[in-house]
Write a protein that holds these residues in place. Structure first.
Motif, short mmCIF file in Angstrom:
data_model
loop_
_atom_site.label_atom_id
_atom_site.label_comp_id
_atom_site.label_asym_id
_atom_site.label_seq_id
_atom_site.Cartn_x
_atom_site.Cartn_y
_atom_site.Cartn_z
N LYS A 86 52.80 -49.91 -33.24
CA LYS A 86 52.53 -51.32 -33.51
C LYS A 86 53.71 -52.20 -33.11
N LEU A 137 53.34 -52.62 -29.39
CA LEU A 137 52.22 -53.48 -29.04
C LEU A 137 52.55 -54.95 -29.29
N TYR A 185 43.62 -53.52 -32.75
CA TYR A 185 43.96 -53.06 -31.41
C TYR A 185 42.96 -52.06 -30.83
N ARG A 219 43.83 -52.67 -27.22
CA ARG A 219 44.77 -51.97 -26.36
C ARG A 219 45.02 -50.52 -26.72
N VAL A 220 44.27 -49.97 -27.67
CA VAL A 220 44.49 -48.58 -28.09
C VAL A 220 43.16 -47.82 -28.06
#
Length: 323
Positions: free
Chosen positions: A129, A132, A167, A187-188
């Motif tokens: 995190k 990110l 995410y 994004r994950v």
């Protein structure tokens, strides 16, 4: 005693012979391939260095790590050398360019490798995190599995969804054909592989085991591993047509019948041949099938090797072939 010594002598000869196979192959064939000279200026943001509107998920060659969260596992100088596969923290791996992680957990949510444990998976999530928040266009594949012989952490799927919900890219076959821009701000890709708990379903925030495949060969022989990696890769569909991620691991692992049982000196037998493997993918017509490429003790050169091939694909250099 004599027979045991004789066995070890033969084993040592076998290892030396296999190492020579790779040395000779490198000398005769080289390590050059389209994109091999590429060096990203910012490894922490290497995906952002491409145009997110043009970089498709199935074009990426993803640098990954094997047993990713083992940098502090075990007792230093005592048990650690037998199970440590990475020297960098998860955050440092992300900054150097790693984008796929292999995390093993036990019932209490501690990361483990076999019977040895390290920090809680909370540390992994916190490092991810942090990264990110510091970046904008980097997509990460996080594979979390219950270690063999262990029980699943209770309600672990809910834990992952609570920690990474904003995410998470939901499980969906269409993701493979999308660009990074089409997925943002998600994004994950989190692949959860429980041993007994229900697997994530289609449309879930988490991805099931079938979306991340590999053919793990447990050996300490470098040429054997190299050749088996190529064989199994050649049997896969091209990245452009498959709806799952396929991983090749540029690693070899200690074996109980060999006196050398520390990870680093064993895995070093193959570690330096990542570029040779990519070059051989071109030679054998399999360059369009390589997707996730993982290693022990990841370094900048390994990341660069993957990023370079990604650039070649994006720029349309000749990378395709038929096995």
């Amino acid at each position: 005693m004599g027979s045991q010594i004789s066995k070890q002598i033969e084993k040592r000869k076998e290892i030396l012979t296999e190492k020579k196979v790779l040395v000779d192959l490198e000398e005769s064939s080289g390590e050059t391939y389209p994109g091999s000279d590429d060096r990203p200026s910012d490894r922490k943001n290497w995906m952002a260095g491409f145009n997110p509107e043009k970089l498709h998920i199935n074009q990426i060659v993803w640098p990954g790590t094997h047993d990713s969260a083992t940098n502090r596992i075990g007792i230093p100088l005592i048990t650690r050398p037998f199970v440590q596969c990475q020297s960098l923290s998860i955050y440092r791996q992300l900054c150097v360019g790693t984008r796929v992680f292999d995390i093993r957990v036990q019932e209490d949510r501690r990361v483990c490798h076999g019977i040895l444990t390290t920090y809680s998976v909370d540390v992994v999530i916190r490092h991810l995190k942090k990264f990110l928040l510091e970046t904008e266009s980097e997509v990460v594949i996080l594979e979390i599995r219950t270690e063999f012989g262990q029980e699943d952490p209770p309600e672990f799927d809910k834990y992952l969804e609570e920690q990474l919900g904003e995410y998470l890219i939901h499980q969906d076959d269409s993701v493979f054909g999308k660009t990074i821009a089409e997925l943002l701000p998600k994004r994950v890709i989190c692949v959860w592989k429980p041993r007994k708990s229900p697997a994530p379903k289609h449309g879930s925030p988490l991805w099931s085991a079938g979306y991340l495949k590999d053919n793990w060969i447990d050996t300490d022989l470098p040429s054997t591993k190299f050749e088996s990696n190529m064989k199994y890769l050649s049997e896969q569909p091209p990245v452009s047509s498959r709806k799952y991620f396929y991983r090749v691991e540029n690693t070899v692992t200690p074996q109980a019948d060999n006196p050398i049982v520390c990870v680093k000196p064993v895995t070093n037998r193959i570690h330096g041949y990542a570029r040779l493997f990519i070059a051989q993918c071109f030679s054998k017509g399999c360059s369009d099938k390589l997707q996730i490429f993982s290693t022990d003790f990841i370094d900048e050169d390994f990341v660069d090797a993957c990023v370079g091939l990604t650039r070649a694909r994006v720029e349309g250099l000749p990378t395709l072939g038929i096995c």
